[in-house]
Design an enzyme around this catalytic site. Structure first.
Site, PDB file in Angstrom:
ATOM      1  N   MET A 195      -4.333   5.188  -5.588  1.00 51.43           N
ATOM      2  CA  MET A 195      -3.611   4.159  -4.253  1.00 51.43           C
ATOM      3  C   MET A 195      -2.228   4.487  -4.789  1.00 51.43           C
ATOM      4  O   MET A 195      -1.689   5.196  -5.848  1.00 51.43           O
ATOM      5  CB  MET A 195      -4.391   2.667  -4.940  1.00 51.43           C
ATOM      6  CG  MET A 195      -5.496   2.054  -5.177  1.00 51.43           C
ATOM      7  SD  MET A 195      -5.975   2.922  -6.431  1.00 51.43           S
ATOM      8  CE  MET A 195      -4.841   1.703  -7.726  1.00 51.43           C
ATOM      9  N   CYS A 242       0.729  -0.906  -0.319  1.00 54.72           N
ATOM     10  CA  CYS A 242      -0.604   0.228   0.039  1.00 54.72           C
ATOM     11  C   CYS A 242       0.734   1.699  -0.042  1.00 54.72           C
ATOM     12  O   CYS A 242       1.871   1.666   0.944  1.00 54.72           O
ATOM     13  CB  CYS A 242      -1.159   0.149   1.380  1.00 54.72           C
ATOM     14  SG  CYS A 242      -2.123   1.435   1.504  1.00 54.72           S
TER      15      CYS A 242
END
Length: 396
Positions: free
Chosen positions: A318, A103
């Site tokens: 993201m 992430c």
């Protein structure tokens, strides 16, 4: 049956445009200090999954891919690194934790957490200045360098750095993703472009043959042109996420792209690999109104990008996908580069549903293959709550 709840030391943090529950490995119950069923059960219960209602009411999750996240940190086992960072993307409606990728947004909180929780040697933390935290991203075997601001010996979290998709300003954290391409075993033959092509013909039954750039950089990503799938690139979340047929279409593209990238052998395996690859669609610059009501002017961006995460359109972008965007934009001939004007560039500013983001990357040709040494972008991070998270005693 155990009637008491288990208390586990934890910190709830925002990193970039995501939120997650952070743990030190040493603080987890003994059975959860190694990968396996016990760890996954703990994290699922912490977040509140699986939840057939899709709300994660009985847990720390926020019922979106951006808020259904967990992080486990420990002192690094790697030479010349400070901390090992393991990321778990928790499914909302299924009993599943996806460990297949990183992430990028929460990466911006890793350095801060590592410094504050004593995982970085105190001799490396200045009283005032910037602490350079060397992070080993254990999911994909990559190095991330976080530049964490320090004031009076403590992590500086407040500041005037603004990030579209985050309501309030905070201190800027600069991230360097070193050698973001070539994901080794997880990335189909370990090359930036796993098929060897900058643009492929991706055959998707029921949809057609799409031009696609398949790239392993930051996170495996499938880029297609917005107009080839009936979009403009100006879409906000509700345009996509309220359309069940659209979501099904994107998942079909994702599954077939994953097979072509060599990440899975059969499309049926995609259901158990929700976090990767990502699907994104690109378009040339246009003026549009972001989700906050702010107008993004066409002349203020190089291209538009919308990306899917865990089956839904992401509210911003993201961090790992931003690395993929920056990397692909730096390589002449990719769909991302072409949408951005088809010129050579070392940085790109793109429009996403919440606003804009700039990411830098330099591409070079080595031995007949494109390579990128690092991608750079700025995010911010902040501790929201710290103490203990509790789960029922029969969880493990």
């Amino acid at each position: 049956m155990t009637t008491q709840q288990i208390k586990v030391p934890a910190t709830y943090m925002r990193g970039g445009t995501s939120k997650g529950v952070f743990f030190r490995l040493q603080d987890l119950p003994q059975a959860c200090q190694q990968p396996g069923e016990a760890r996954d059960k703990l994290l699922l219960r912490v977040i509140g999954s699986p939840d057939p209602y899709g709300k994660q009411i009985d847990g720390m999750g926020g019922a979106t891919s951006s808020t259904s996240k967990t992080v486990i940190l420990s002192k690094s086992s790697q030479a010349d690194h400070d901390v090992d960072y393991l990321f778990g993307q928790v499914s909302i409606d299924k009993a599943f934790v996806d460990w297949s990728g990183n992430c990028g947004n929460l990466s911006s909180a890793v350095g801060s957490f590592a410094v504050a929780s004593g995982l970085v040697d105190s001799a490396r933390v200045p009283h005032n200045g910037v602490c350079v935290v060397r992070i080993w991203q254990a999911n994909i075997g990559k190095t991330i360098i976080a530049h964490v601001p320090i004031t009076d010996g403590l992590v500086q979290e407040t500041g005037d750095f603004e990030l579209d998709g985050v309501t309030f300003p905070a201190a800027e954290v600069v991230l360097e993703f070193l050698d973001p391409a070539d994901e080794g075993e997880d990335g189909a033959a370990g090359s930036m472009f796993p098929t060897g092509n900058l643009v492929d013909d991706l055959e998707v039954p029921g949809i057609g043959t799409l031009k696609a750039t398949l790239i392993n950089a930051g996170i495996p990503t499938i880029f297609v042109n917005a107009d080839s799938i009936g979009y403009t690139g100006c879409e906000l979340q509700d345009h996509i996420n309220s359309d069940a047929e659209a979501l099904k279409k994107f998942e079909t593209i994702r599954a077939h792209g994953a097979v072509k990238m060599g990440l899975i052998k059969h499309i049926d395996e995609a259901a158990k690999r929700q976090h990767t690859p990502k699907v994104a669609f690109v378009a040339p610059p246009q003026t549009y109104t972001s989700s906050s009501g702010k107008v993004v002017q066409a002349e203020g961006v190089d291209l538009l990008v919308r990306a899917m995460s865990m089956g839904k359109l992401h509210h911003a972008m993201m961090g790992t996908a931003a690395v993929a965007i920056g990397t692909a934009a730096a390589v002449p001939g990719t769909l991302v580069n072409l949408a951005a004007g088809g010129i050579e560039r070392e940085a790109v500013r793109f429009g996403h549903p919440s606003g804009t983001l700039r990411v830098g990357a330099q591409a070079v040709m080595e031995n007949g293959q494109w390579a990128v040494k690092k991608a750079i972008m700025s995010r911010s991070a902040r501790v929201l709550m710290e103490g203990w998270v509790r789960v029922p005693g029969d969880t493990l």
